[in-house]
Motif scaffolding. Structure first.
Motif, PDB file in Angstrom:
ATOM      1  N   LEU A  11       0.833  -1.193   0.000  1.00  0.00           N
ATOM      2  CA  LEU A  11       0.000   0.000   0.000  1.00  0.00           C
ATOM      3  C   LEU A  11       0.873   1.250   0.000  1.00  0.00           C
ATOM      4  N   ALA A  12       1.971   1.216   0.761  1.00  0.00           N
ATOM      5  CA  ALA A  12       2.862   2.363   0.836  1.00  0.00           C
ATOM      6  C   ALA A  12       3.545   2.626  -0.502  1.00  0.00           C
ATOM      7  N   ALA A  13       3.706   1.598  -1.335  1.00  0.00           N
ATOM      8  CA  ALA A  13       4.393   1.760  -2.616  1.00  0.00           C
ATOM      9  C   ALA A  13       3.528   2.454  -3.657  1.00  0.00           C
ATOM     10  N   VAL A  14       2.215   2.500  -3.464  1.00  0.00           N
ATOM     11  CA  VAL A  14       1.306   3.161  -4.402  1.00  0.00           C
ATOM     12  C   VAL A  14       1.067   4.576  -3.875  1.00  0.00           C
ATOM     13  N   PRO A  15       1.303   5.601  -4.699  1.00  0.00           N
ATOM     14  CA  PRO A  15       1.092   6.977  -4.240  1.00  0.00           C
ATOM     15  C   PRO A  15      -0.323   7.197  -3.710  1.00  0.00           C
ATOM     16  N   ALA A  16      -0.448   8.072  -2.721  1.00  0.00           N
ATOM     17  CA  ALA A  16      -1.730   8.298  -2.042  1.00  0.00           C
ATOM     18  C   ALA A  16      -2.831   8.719  -3.006  1.00  0.00           C
ATOM     19  N   THR A  17      -2.520   9.568  -3.984  1.00  0.00           N
ATOM     20  CA  THR A  17      -3.563  10.008  -4.917  1.00  0.00           C
ATOM     21  C   THR A  17      -4.084   8.841  -5.740  1.00  0.00           C
ATOM     22  N   GLU A  18      -3.191   7.953  -6.168  1.00  0.00           N
ATOM     23  CA  GLU A  18      -3.626   6.774  -6.920  1.00  0.00           C
ATOM     24  C   GLU A  18      -4.415   5.825  -6.025  1.00  0.00           C
ATOM     25  N   THR A  19      -3.974   5.680  -4.783  1.00  0.00           N
ATOM     26  CA  THR A  19      -4.678   4.808  -3.847  1.00  0.00           C
ATOM     27  C   THR A  19      -6.115   5.283  -3.660  1.00  0.00           C
ATOM     28  N   TYR A  20      -6.302   6.584  -3.546  1.00  0.00           N
ATOM     29  CA  TYR A  20      -7.646   7.136  -3.377  1.00  0.00           C
ATOM     30  C   TYR A  20      -8.514   6.835  -4.605  1.00  0.00           C
ATOM     31  N   LYS A  25     -12.940   3.582  -6.959  1.00  0.00           N
ATOM     32  CA  LYS A  25     -13.355   2.635  -7.995  1.00  0.00           C
ATOM     33  C   LYS A  25     -13.788   1.308  -7.365  1.00  0.00           C
ATOM     34  N   PHE A  26     -12.992   0.807  -6.436  1.00  0.00           N
ATOM     35  CA  PHE A  26     -13.273  -0.459  -5.774  1.00  0.00           C
ATOM     36  C   PHE A  26     -14.590  -0.379  -4.996  1.00  0.00           C
ATOM     37  N   MET A  27     -14.790   0.694  -4.238  1.00  0.00           N
ATOM     38  CA  MET A  27     -15.981   0.826  -3.403  1.00  0.00           C
ATOM     39  C   MET A  27     -17.247   1.062  -4.242  1.00  0.00           C
ATOM     40  N   MET A  28     -17.104   1.671  -5.408  1.00  0.00           N
ATOM     41  CA  MET A  28     -18.272   1.819  -6.285  1.00  0.00           C
ATOM     42  C   MET A  28     -18.731   0.455  -6.783  1.00  0.00           C
ATOM     43  N   ALA A  79      -2.709  -4.335  -2.955  1.00  0.00           N
ATOM     44  CA  ALA A  79      -1.453  -5.095  -2.933  1.00  0.00           C
ATOM     45  C   ALA A  79      -1.283  -5.859  -4.241  1.00  0.00           C
ATOM     46  N   ALA A  80      -2.367  -6.425  -4.759  1.00  0.00           N
ATOM     47  CA  ALA A  80      -2.313  -7.147  -6.033  1.00  0.00           C
ATOM     48  C   ALA A  80      -2.014  -6.182  -7.179  1.00  0.00           C
ATOM     49  N   VAL A  81      -2.661  -5.020  -7.185  1.00  0.00           N
ATOM     50  CA  VAL A  81      -2.399  -4.015  -8.216  1.00  0.00           C
ATOM     51  C   VAL A  81      -0.932  -3.609  -8.170  1.00  0.00           C
ATOM     52  N   ASN A  82      -0.427  -3.374  -6.977  1.00  0.00           N
ATOM     53  CA  ASN A  82       0.955  -2.957  -6.823  1.00  0.00           C
ATOM     54  C   ASN A  82       1.913  -4.040  -7.341  1.00  0.00           C
ATOM     55  N   LEU A  83       1.624  -5.290  -7.046  1.00  0.00           N
ATOM     56  CA  LEU A  83       2.468  -6.384  -7.522  1.00  0.00           C
ATOM     57  C   LEU A  83       2.488  -6.414  -9.050  1.00  0.00           C
ATOM     58  N   VAL A  84       1.313  -6.318  -9.648  1.00  0.00           N
ATOM     59  CA  VAL A  84       1.206  -6.407 -11.105  1.00  0.00           C
ATOM     60  C   VAL A  84       1.850  -5.202 -11.783  1.00  0.00           C
ATOM     61  N   VAL A  85       1.632  -3.999 -11.244  1.00  0.00           N
ATOM     62  CA  VAL A  85       2.097  -2.784 -11.895  1.00  0.00           C
ATOM     63  C   VAL A  85       3.540  -2.442 -11.535  1.00  0.00           C
ATOM     64  N   ARG A  86       3.866  -2.507 -10.253  1.00  0.00           N
ATOM     65  CA  ARG A  86       5.155  -2.002  -9.810  1.00  0.00           C
ATOM     66  C   ARG A  86       6.070  -3.058  -9.188  1.00  0.00           C
ATOM     67  N   GLY A  87       5.599  -4.267  -9.053  1.00  0.00           N
ATOM     68  CA  GLY A  87       6.388  -5.276  -8.354  1.00  0.00           C
ATOM     69  C   GLY A  87       7.718  -5.547  -9.021  1.00  0.00           C
ATOM     70  N   LYS A  88       8.733  -5.739  -8.200  1.00  0.00           N
ATOM     71  CA  LYS A  88      10.042  -6.134  -8.711  1.00  0.00           C
ATOM     72  C   LYS A  88       9.953  -7.577  -9.196  1.00  0.00           C
ATOM     73  N   PRO A 195      -5.135   5.957 -12.868  1.00  0.00           N
ATOM     74  CA  PRO A 195      -3.681   5.981 -13.008  1.00  0.00           C
ATOM     75  C   PRO A 195      -3.257   5.392 -14.346  1.00  0.00           C
ATOM     76  N   GLN A 196      -2.390   6.068 -15.042  1.00  0.00           N
ATOM     77  CA  GLN A 196      -1.890   5.584 -16.322  1.00  0.00           C
ATOM     78  C   GLN A 196      -0.632   4.751 -16.086  1.00  0.00           C
ATOM     79  N   THR A 197      -0.769   3.691 -15.328  1.00  0.00           N
ATOM     80  CA  THR A 197       0.390   2.879 -14.977  1.00  0.00           C
ATOM     81  C   THR A 197       0.366   1.534 -15.651  1.00  0.00           C
TER      82      THR A 197
END
Length: 198
Positions: A11-20, A25-28, A79-88, A195-197
């Motif tokens: 969660l910390a690896a994803v910027p706060a604005t993207e997390t929001y 999106k998730f809650m909708m 966490a899954a989004v972060n793994l797929v998009v930014r994971g090492k 996010p355009q990631t």
């Protein structure tokens, strides 16, 4: 409990604005804050799968459900989004290993690898190698002690050292299309940009 640190790290690896934005999106889509396996499959258009392909999707969902409560909550989702998009690559390889290790015994045998690659082909379409060829190639290249089982260490170090194998494994688990569906797919337009990631 052990998963809360890894979820917090992701969660910390994803910027706060993207997390929001992801949170809105998730809650909708899931006002309860929880996504079920059925909703996961519906979101991705994964109905009418073969039994093997269905088992693979179940296993992917299960690895994202870190606390094993039968649902994916927002922290698990991000966490899954972060793994797929930014994971090492090492993080991704650990996750791939977990998927391949169907019985959870800490090693991958030839049958597990063959079954997993067969189901991946059922989902992704024809690959350049047959499941049997892929399994033989992997064990020939990275089973260092020739015991017919791959440990996590063998899998990671062997895959990282062989660019061709790394590319095959990475393409087999390319989830960028999943994120595109989540961002652009089944939601009403909220006017928010995503996010355009991807």
């Amino acid at each position: 409990m052990g998963n809360s640190k890894s979820i917090a790290d992701c969660l910390a690896a994803v910027p706060a604005t993207e997390t929001y934005v992801w949170y809105r999106k998730f809650m909708m889509e899931y006002p309860s804050g929880l996504q079920t396996l059925h909703e996961f499959k519906t979101l991705l258009g994964l109905q009418g799968l073969t039994q093997k392909a269905n088992q693979h999707v179940d296993q992917v969902y299960d690895t994202f459900d870190m606390n094993k409560d039968g649902f994916i909550d927002f922290l698990e989702f991000i966490a899954a989004v972060n793994l797929v998009v930014r994971g090492k690559m090492e993080q991704k390889l650990k996750w791939y290993f977990k998927l391949y290790d169907a019985d959870g015994n800490g090693s991958i045998d030839k049958k597990e690898l063959l079954n997993m690659f067969t189901t991946i082909q059922a989902l992704n379409g024809q690959q350049t190698l047959s499941p049997e060829e892929f399994t033989s190639l992997v064990f020939h290249k990275i089973d260092m002690n020739h015991d017919g089982e791959l440990t996590l260490e063998e899998f990671i170090s062997g895959t990282e050292k062989d660019q061709d194998l790394l590319e095959i494994v990475s393409k087999s688990f390319d989830f960028s299309n999943v994120l595109k569906v989540i961002c652009n797919g089944k939601q009403p337009d909220t006017g928010a940009s995503f996010p355009q990631t991807i």
